[in-house]
Design a protein around this motif. Sequence first.
Motif, PDB file in Angstrom:
ATOM      1  N   MET A   1      -6.606 -51.331   6.110  1.00 14.84           N
ATOM      2  CA  MET A   1      -5.782 -52.422   5.583  1.00 14.84           C
ATOM      3  C   MET A   1      -4.616 -51.839   4.805  1.00 14.84           C
ATOM      4  O   MET A   1      -4.804 -50.990   3.946  1.00 14.84           O
ATOM      5  CB  MET A   1      -6.618 -53.270   4.631  1.00 14.84           C
ATOM      6  N   SER A   2      -3.408 -52.251   5.119  1.00  8.28           N
ATOM      7  CA  SER A   2      -2.288 -51.766   4.314  1.00  8.28           C
ATOM      8  C   SER A   2      -1.466 -52.959   3.846  1.00  8.28           C
ATOM      9  O   SER A   2      -1.420 -54.011   4.488  1.00  8.28           O
ATOM     10  CB  SER A   2      -1.440 -50.791   5.126  1.00  8.28           C
ATOM     11  N   LEU A   3      -0.859 -52.786   2.711  1.00  7.53           N
ATOM     12  CA  LEU A   3      -0.073 -53.865   2.129  1.00  7.53           C
ATOM     13  C   LEU A   3       1.269 -53.949   2.843  1.00  7.53           C
ATOM     14  O   LEU A   3       1.807 -52.939   3.291  1.00  7.53           O
ATOM     15  CB  LEU A   3       0.143 -53.588   0.633  1.00  7.53           C
ATOM     16  N   PRO A   4       1.821 -55.149   2.951  1.00  9.84           N
ATOM     17  CA  PRO A   4       3.150 -55.245   3.540  1.00  9.84           C
ATOM     18  C   PRO A   4       4.165 -54.541   2.640  1.00  9.84           C
ATOM     19  O   PRO A   4       3.937 -54.372   1.451  1.00  9.84           O
ATOM     20  CB  PRO A   4       3.411 -56.750   3.599  1.00  9.84           C
ATOM     21  N   MET A  71      -4.858 -34.807 -10.502  1.00 10.92           N
ATOM     22  CA  MET A  71      -5.180 -35.029  -9.082  1.00 10.92           C
ATOM     23  C   MET A  71      -5.243 -36.510  -8.751  1.00 10.92           C
ATOM     24  O   MET A  71      -4.951 -36.923  -7.634  1.00 10.92           O
ATOM     25  CB  MET A  71      -6.545 -34.423  -8.740  1.00 10.92           C
ATOM     26  N   GLY A  72      -5.657 -37.311  -9.745  1.00 13.37           N
ATOM     27  CA  GLY A  72      -5.753 -38.758  -9.528  1.00 13.37           C
ATOM     28  C   GLY A  72      -4.427 -39.380  -9.119  1.00 13.37           C
ATOM     29  O   GLY A  72      -4.408 -40.450  -8.519  1.00 13.37           O
ATOM     30  N   GLY A  73      -3.327 -38.698  -9.411  1.00 14.14           N
ATOM     31  CA  GLY A  73      -2.015 -39.214  -9.022  1.00 14.14           C
ATOM     32  C   GLY A  73      -1.633 -38.865  -7.595  1.00 14.14           C
ATOM     33  O   GLY A  73      -0.641 -39.377  -7.071  1.00 14.14           O
ATOM     34  N   ALA A  74      -2.424 -38.011  -6.939  1.00 10.12           N
ATOM     35  CA  ALA A  74      -2.094 -37.614  -5.565  1.00 10.12           C
ATOM     36  C   ALA A  74      -2.555 -38.686  -4.579  1.00 10.12           C
ATOM     37  O   ALA A  74      -3.340 -39.574  -4.914  1.00 10.12           O
ATOM     38  CB  ALA A  74      -2.762 -36.282  -5.237  1.00 10.12           C
ATOM     39  N   ASP A  75      -2.044 -38.604  -3.351  1.00 16.74           N
ATOM     40  CA  ASP A  75      -2.439 -39.580  -2.330  1.00 16.74           C
ATOM     41  C   ASP A  75      -3.783 -39.239  -1.707  1.00 16.74           C
ATOM     42  O   ASP A  75      -4.457 -40.118  -1.167  1.00 16.74           O
ATOM     43  CB  ASP A  75      -1.357 -39.648  -1.240  1.00 16.74           C
ATOM     44  N   ALA A  76      -4.163 -37.972  -1.756  1.00 15.82           N
ATOM     45  CA  ALA A  76      -5.471 -37.545  -1.232  1.00 15.82           C
ATOM     46  C   ALA A  76      -5.674 -36.091  -1.607  1.00 15.82           C
ATOM     47  O   ALA A  76      -4.736 -35.422  -2.058  1.00 15.82           O
ATOM     48  CB  ALA A  76      -5.522 -37.700   0.293  1.00 15.82           C
ATOM     49  N   GLY A 302      -9.988 -44.881  -5.378  1.00 18.14           N
ATOM     50  CA  GLY A 302      -8.998 -44.004  -5.999  1.00 18.14           C
ATOM     51  C   GLY A 302      -8.752 -42.795  -5.102  1.00 18.14           C
ATOM     52  O   GLY A 302      -8.596 -42.942  -3.889  1.00 18.14           O
ATOM     53  N   LEU A 303      -8.788 -41.603  -5.686  1.00 17.25           N
ATOM     54  CA  LEU A 303      -8.538 -40.394  -4.894  1.00 17.25           C
ATOM     55  C   LEU A 303      -9.687 -40.145  -3.914  1.00 17.25           C
ATOM     56  O   LEU A 303     -10.854 -40.156  -4.289  1.00 17.25           O
ATOM     57  CB  LEU A 303      -8.409 -39.188  -5.832  1.00 17.25           C
ATOM     58  N   SER A 304      -9.345 -39.890  -2.657  1.00 19.51           N
ATOM     59  CA  SER A 304     -10.352 -39.538  -1.656  1.00 19.51           C
ATOM     60  C   SER A 304     -10.183 -38.082  -1.269  1.00 19.51           C
ATOM     61  O   SER A 304      -9.084 -37.530  -1.336  1.00 19.51           O
ATOM     62  CB  SER A 304     -10.212 -40.438  -0.428  1.00 19.51           C
ATOM     63  N   MET A 305     -11.300 -37.478  -0.861  1.00 25.35           N
ATOM     64  CA  MET A 305     -11.332 -36.022  -0.681  1.00 25.35           C
ATOM     65  C   MET A 305     -11.830 -35.708   0.733  1.00 25.35           C
ATOM     66  O   MET A 305     -12.868 -36.207   1.149  1.00 25.35           O
ATOM     67  CB  MET A 305     -12.314 -35.496  -1.733  1.00 25.35           C
ATOM     68  N   PHE A 306     -11.098 -34.882   1.445  1.00 18.38           N
ATOM     69  CA  PHE A 306     -11.441 -34.567   2.832  1.00 18.38           C
ATOM     70  C   PHE A 306     -11.740 -33.082   2.949  1.00 18.38           C
ATOM     71  O   PHE A 306     -11.015 -32.251   2.398  1.00 18.38           O
ATOM     72  CB  PHE A 306     -10.282 -34.990   3.746  1.00 18.38           C
ATOM     73  N   GLU A 307     -12.805 -32.753   3.657  1.00 19.36           N
ATOM     74  CA  GLU A 307     -13.240 -31.351   3.713  1.00 19.36           C
ATOM     75  C   GLU A 307     -14.062 -31.092   4.963  1.00 19.36           C
ATOM     76  O   GLU A 307     -14.777 -31.971   5.441  1.00 19.36           O
ATOM     77  CB  GLU A 307     -14.098 -31.021   2.479  1.00 19.36           C
ATOM     78  N   PRO A 308     -13.970 -29.860   5.490  1.00 18.77           N
ATOM     79  CA  PRO A 308     -14.913 -29.499   6.545  1.00 18.77           C
ATOM     80  C   PRO A 308     -16.327 -29.515   5.974  1.00 18.77           C
ATOM     81  O   PRO A 308     -16.516 -29.324   4.779  1.00 18.77           O
ATOM     82  CB  PRO A 308     -14.481 -28.088   6.941  1.00 18.77           C
ATOM     83  N   VAL A 309     -17.307 -29.729   6.855  1.00 19.28           N
ATOM     84  CA  VAL A 309     -18.693 -29.786   6.396  1.00 19.28           C
ATOM     85  C   VAL A 309     -19.211 -28.398   6.022  1.00 19.28           C
ATOM     86  O   VAL A 309     -20.054 -28.248   5.137  1.00 19.28           O
ATOM     87  CB  VAL A 309     -19.557 -30.446   7.500  1.00 19.28           C
ATOM     88  N   HIS A 310     -18.657 -27.375   6.669  1.00 20.07           N
ATOM     89  CA  HIS A 310     -19.177 -26.031   6.418  1.00 20.07           C
ATOM     90  C   HIS A 310     -18.842 -25.528   5.014  1.00 20.07           C
ATOM     91  O   HIS A 310     -18.001 -26.098   4.319  1.00 20.07           O
ATOM     92  CB  HIS A 310     -18.650 -25.044   7.472  1.00 20.07           C
ATOM     93  N   LEU A 333      -8.500 -36.810   9.411  1.00 20.57           N
ATOM     94  CA  LEU A 333      -9.140 -37.925   8.685  1.00 20.57           C
ATOM     95  C   LEU A 333      -8.299 -38.293   7.465  1.00 20.57           C
ATOM     96  O   LEU A 333      -8.128 -39.476   7.131  1.00 20.57           O
ATOM     97  CB  LEU A 333     -10.548 -37.548   8.227  1.00 20.57           C
ATOM     98  N   LEU A 334      -7.772 -37.269   6.793  1.00 20.23           N
ATOM     99  CA  LEU A 334      -6.937 -37.503   5.607  1.00 20.23           C
ATOM    100  C   LEU A 334      -5.684 -38.299   5.990  1.00 20.23           C
ATOM    101  O   LEU A 334      -5.328 -39.285   5.323  1.00 20.23           O
ATOM    102  CB  LEU A 334      -6.575 -36.153   4.975  1.00 20.23           C
ATOM    103  N   LEU A 335      -5.029 -37.882   7.062  1.00 17.24           N
ATOM    104  CA  LEU A 335      -3.787 -38.566   7.455  1.00 17.24           C
ATOM    105  C   LEU A 335      -4.074 -40.025   7.832  1.00 17.24           C
ATOM    106  O   LEU A 335      -3.307 -40.922   7.498  1.00 17.24           O
ATOM    107  CB  LEU A 335      -3.112 -37.834   8.613  1.00 17.24           C
ATOM    108  N   ARG A 336      -5.201 -40.258   8.508  1.00 18.22           N
ATOM    109  CA  ARG A 336      -5.541 -41.644   8.860  1.00 18.22           C
ATOM    110  C   ARG A 336      -5.763 -42.451   7.588  1.00 18.22           C
ATOM    111  O   ARG A 336      -5.300 -43.591   7.468  1.00 18.22           O
ATOM    112  CB  ARG A 336      -6.781 -41.664   9.755  1.00 18.22           C
ATOM    113  N   HIS A 337      -6.429 -41.833   6.610  1.00 19.80           N
ATOM    114  CA  HIS A 337      -6.723 -42.529   5.354  1.00 19.80           C
ATOM    115  C   HIS A 337      -5.455 -42.895   4.588  1.00 19.80           C
ATOM    116  O   HIS A 337      -5.376 -43.959   3.972  1.00 19.80           O
ATOM    117  CB  HIS A 337      -7.626 -41.663   4.473  1.00 19.80           C
ATOM    118  N   ILE A 338      -4.444 -42.030   4.594  1.00 22.04           N
ATOM    119  CA  ILE A 338      -3.233 -42.345   3.825  1.00 22.04           C
ATOM    120  C   ILE A 338      -2.257 -43.217   4.608  1.00 22.04           C
ATOM    121  O   ILE A 338      -1.157 -43.491   4.140  1.00 22.04           O
ATOM    122  CB  ILE A 338      -2.514 -41.069   3.300  1.00 22.04           C
TER     123      ILE A 338
END
Length: 386
Positions: A1-4, A71-76, A302-310, A333-338
């Motif tokens: 969902m994104s805002l107009p 970090m809370g000010g970053a997009d991801a 808020g801030l979401s974090m993306f990482e390889p599982v390994h 995944l990060l790019l889709r999230h932002i």
Amino acid sequence: MSLPGPKKSKFDIAVIAGDGIGPEVIAEARKVSQVAASLDGAALEWVEYPFGASHYLETDEILPESAISEMGGADALLLGAIGSPLVKPGILERGILLTLRFAFDQYVNLRPAKSLPNVPTPVPLGAKGMDSVVIRENTEDLYMGLGAVSDLTGGSLECPLDLERGGYSMRGKLNMSLAPAMPFAAQVAVSTGHGVERIARYACEAALSRGESRVTIVTKSNAAPALYGFFEDTAKRVIDSEYPAVKWDVANVDALCYHLVRNPAAYGVLLCPNLFGDIVSDLQAGLAGGLGTAAGGNIGDGLSMFEPVHGSAPDIAGTGRANPIAAILSGALLLRHIGLPDAAGRIESAVSDYLASSPPVGMPVEFGGGSSCVEVGDAIAKKLNG
Ligand code: NAI
Ligand code: MG
């Protein structure tokens, strides 16, 4: 969902490359994400943070408050891996990974598992066509840290059940005794309306964004009716009342594991309580091709974090043998999230194209080829450009 409104075109991405192979695979993830985003007209500004085992050993600093709020000010946040044989297990996991998860109330653990061309899998026929995603509730269930062991002579146990969370606070006490006296332990699992409703909504949104109309609720309400019955009923209620286009079905976790091994392609969105999601997502990663391709995200409002599982793979750090695909797919995944789904899709296609077209010698070392971490990143970046 994104805002107009006008589409955002510049994003600040915090990066903790971390230890071992972390910096090696993150360099490739950044390279590929940068190209994919720019093809979409977006710019990524990377803000690097040094935290991890090496930084801790040099400075004694784990993760300062000031860095968390910055970090809370970053997009991801993009994270490599943290950990070294020189640091006692637990210190950095709790001090960095869990601290970030709780500070930003990252209530979703997102773990897709997709079969990729020419990637060796333990069930070669069955894993073909696998394209499922575990949506794991990330804050409740058995993993709330509420529990105690009785003294060794046993008989009784007391444990406070006090907890502060983003959406609620909990007060209580566990007070138990056993006769005859013997040593025992108890761990308390809690499931709340707040916790289940939001993860069920996330699972429905995930299904819709995949063009699907089914969410499989993973449960064990026959054996633990209070805890998992509540999870199941609450999830069903949210789906029925808020998502008319989505249908649910229910799978007991033990049967699900059996069927996943025999027919991994049969599943789509798997909505899991914390414990089952932890286990099922590792099973899925194994089925789909292993640690070298398994990507994940910890997502909140808020801030979401993306990482390889390994992890940091100290055994191969510095040798160029690390497979960067898991980190590169975490970047997608990060790019889709932002809000850059096209850039994310481009990366996923480029990874598939590279694996499908590479001669055996050009595959990552992990898959029996001879391409180094940098060479795999370069080859995938090249596919992005067509
Ligand atoms: P690991 O995932 O680092 O390595 C397990 C095995 O898989 C090793 O043989 C390694 O060489 C191989 N491997 C892992 N990633 C690979 C890749 N991208 N390409 C090729 N091969 C790869 O798990 P391990 O050895 O249990 O843990 C090492 C360190 O990592 C520990 O300090 C652990 O605490 C930490 N760790 C950190 C995580 C995180 O930051 N989220 C997650 C898991 C472990
Ligand atoms: Mg795990």
